[in-house]
Motif scaffolding. Structure first.
Motif, short mmCIF file in Angstrom:
data_model
loop_
_atom_site.label_atom_id
_atom_site.label_comp_id
_atom_site.label_asym_id
_atom_site.label_seq_id
_atom_site.Cartn_x
_atom_site.Cartn_y
_atom_site.Cartn_z
N CYS A 105 -66.78 -79.53 -41.49
CA CYS A 105 -67.17 -78.15 -41.23
C CYS A 105 -66.26 -77.56 -40.17
CB CYS A 105 -68.64 -78.05 -40.82
SG CYS A 105 -69.01 -78.85 -39.27
N ASN A 106 -66.35 -76.27 -39.99
CA ASN A 106 -65.49 -75.59 -39.01
C ASN A 106 -65.62 -76.16 -37.61
OD1 ASN A 106 -64.68 -73.88 -41.04
ND2 ASN A 106 -66.01 -72.22 -40.42
N SER A 107 -66.80 -76.64 -37.25
CA SER A 107 -67.01 -77.12 -35.89
C SER A 107 -66.33 -78.47 -35.63
CB SER A 107 -68.50 -77.20 -35.57
OG SER A 107 -69.13 -78.13 -36.42
N ASP A 108 -65.61 -79.00 -36.61
CA ASP A 108 -64.83 -80.22 -36.37
C ASP A 108 -63.75 -79.97 -35.32
OD1 ASP A 108 -66.28 -81.41 -38.36
OD2 ASP A 108 -64.67 -81.39 -39.84
N ILE A 109 -63.36 -78.73 -35.14
CA ILE A 109 -62.28 -78.39 -34.22
C ILE A 109 -62.80 -77.66 -32.99
CG2 ILE A 109 -60.16 -77.03 -33.96
CD1 ILE A 109 -59.66 -77.63 -36.97
N ALA A 110 -63.57 -76.60 -33.17
CA ALA A 110 -64.04 -75.77 -32.06
C ALA A 110 -65.52 -75.47 -32.21
CB ALA A 110 -63.23 -74.48 -31.99
N PRO A 111 -66.39 -76.36 -31.76
CA PRO A 111 -67.83 -76.14 -31.91
C PRO A 111 -68.29 -74.87 -31.19
CG PRO A 111 -67.37 -78.34 -31.07
CD PRO A 111 -66.09 -77.61 -31.09
N GLY A 112 -69.08 -74.07 -31.90
CA GLY A 112 -69.66 -72.88 -31.31
C GLY A 112 -68.88 -71.61 -31.52
N ILE A 113 -67.56 -71.70 -31.66
CA ILE A 113 -66.77 -70.48 -31.80
C ILE A 113 -66.01 -70.42 -33.12
CG2 ILE A 113 -66.50 -70.24 -29.31
CD1 ILE A 113 -63.55 -71.11 -29.74
N HIS A 114 -66.23 -71.41 -33.98
CA HIS A 114 -65.44 -71.52 -35.20
C HIS A 114 -65.50 -70.27 -36.08
CE1 HIS A 114 -69.40 -73.32 -35.94
NE2 HIS A 114 -69.31 -72.75 -37.13
N ARG A 115 -66.60 -69.56 -36.10
CA ARG A 115 -66.71 -68.36 -36.94
C ARG A 115 -65.88 -67.19 -36.43
NH1 ARG A 115 -70.57 -68.12 -41.00
NH2 ARG A 115 -71.95 -69.91 -41.00
N TYR A 116 -65.51 -67.25 -35.15
CA TYR A 116 -64.79 -66.13 -34.53
C TYR A 116 -63.29 -66.35 -34.45
CZ TYR A 116 -69.62 -65.42 -33.29
OH TYR A 116 -70.97 -65.28 -33.36
N LEU A 117 -62.82 -67.48 -34.90
CA LEU A 117 -61.39 -67.78 -34.83
C LEU A 117 -60.65 -67.08 -35.96
CD1 LEU A 117 -61.64 -71.57 -33.98
CD2 LEU A 117 -61.27 -69.66 -32.41
N SER A 118 -59.47 -66.56 -35.65
CA SER A 118 -58.75 -65.76 -36.63
C SER A 118 -57.76 -66.57 -37.47
CB SER A 118 -58.00 -64.64 -35.90
OG SER A 118 -57.05 -65.19 -35.01
N ALA A 119 -57.61 -67.84 -37.20
CA ALA A 119 -56.65 -68.66 -37.94
C ALA A 119 -57.09 -68.82 -39.40
CB ALA A 119 -56.54 -70.03 -37.29
#
Length: 140
Positions: A105-119
């Motif tokens: 899932c997205n939180s594998d890299i940045a837990p808590g902010i993954h939905r807001y990352l623009s990459a």
């Protein structure tokens, strides 16, 4: 201290060091790739994709990192940079990243902010989402 509180504190502190990474990225002009594994191990799809990226992209134009929870990778004999999920540098680089590749899932890299990352986000797991009721624009 719980993981959630640690992540929040580390994210807030990463905002202070973010300008230094931003300046470095603009001066050097490299694209930032972060690959993360949900279980923290270097195996399966994420290891194959990470190996492919390392072999096929010129390192002069790209910075490629593997994000993990497994501290053994830091002390092991790996030939690539490793970051620990939820740390200051990891959060700062995830905000500036051009590509985020994860296997659970997205939180594998940045837990808590993954939905807001623009990459650009790429999921390379084994079809786990097929069993979930995800919104249509989850990976948009």
């Amino acid at each position: 201290m719980s993981k959630k509180i640690k992540y929040i504190i580390n994210f807030a502190m990463s905002l202070f060091i973010l300008p230094f990474f931003y300046i470095e990225k603009k001066i050097i002009g490299k694209k930032i790739w972060l690959c993360g594994a949900g279980n923290g191990y270097y195996e399966n799809n994420i290891a194959s994709i990470h190996d492919y990226i390392l072999k096929s992209l010129p390192l002069a134009k790209n910075k490629i990192f593997f994000v993990t929870t497994n501290r053994e990778l830091l002390s092991g004999d790996v030939a690539f940079p490793v970051l620990i999920r939820g740390h200051l540098k990891t959060y700062a680089l995830s905000i500036l990243a051009d590509y985020l590749i994860f296997d659970t899932c997205n939180s594998d890299i940045a837990p808590g902010i993954h939905r807001y990352l623009s990459a650009l986000k790429v999921n390379v797991n084994h079809g786990f989402e097929g069993l979930k009721k995800l919104p249509e624009d989850y990976y948009a």
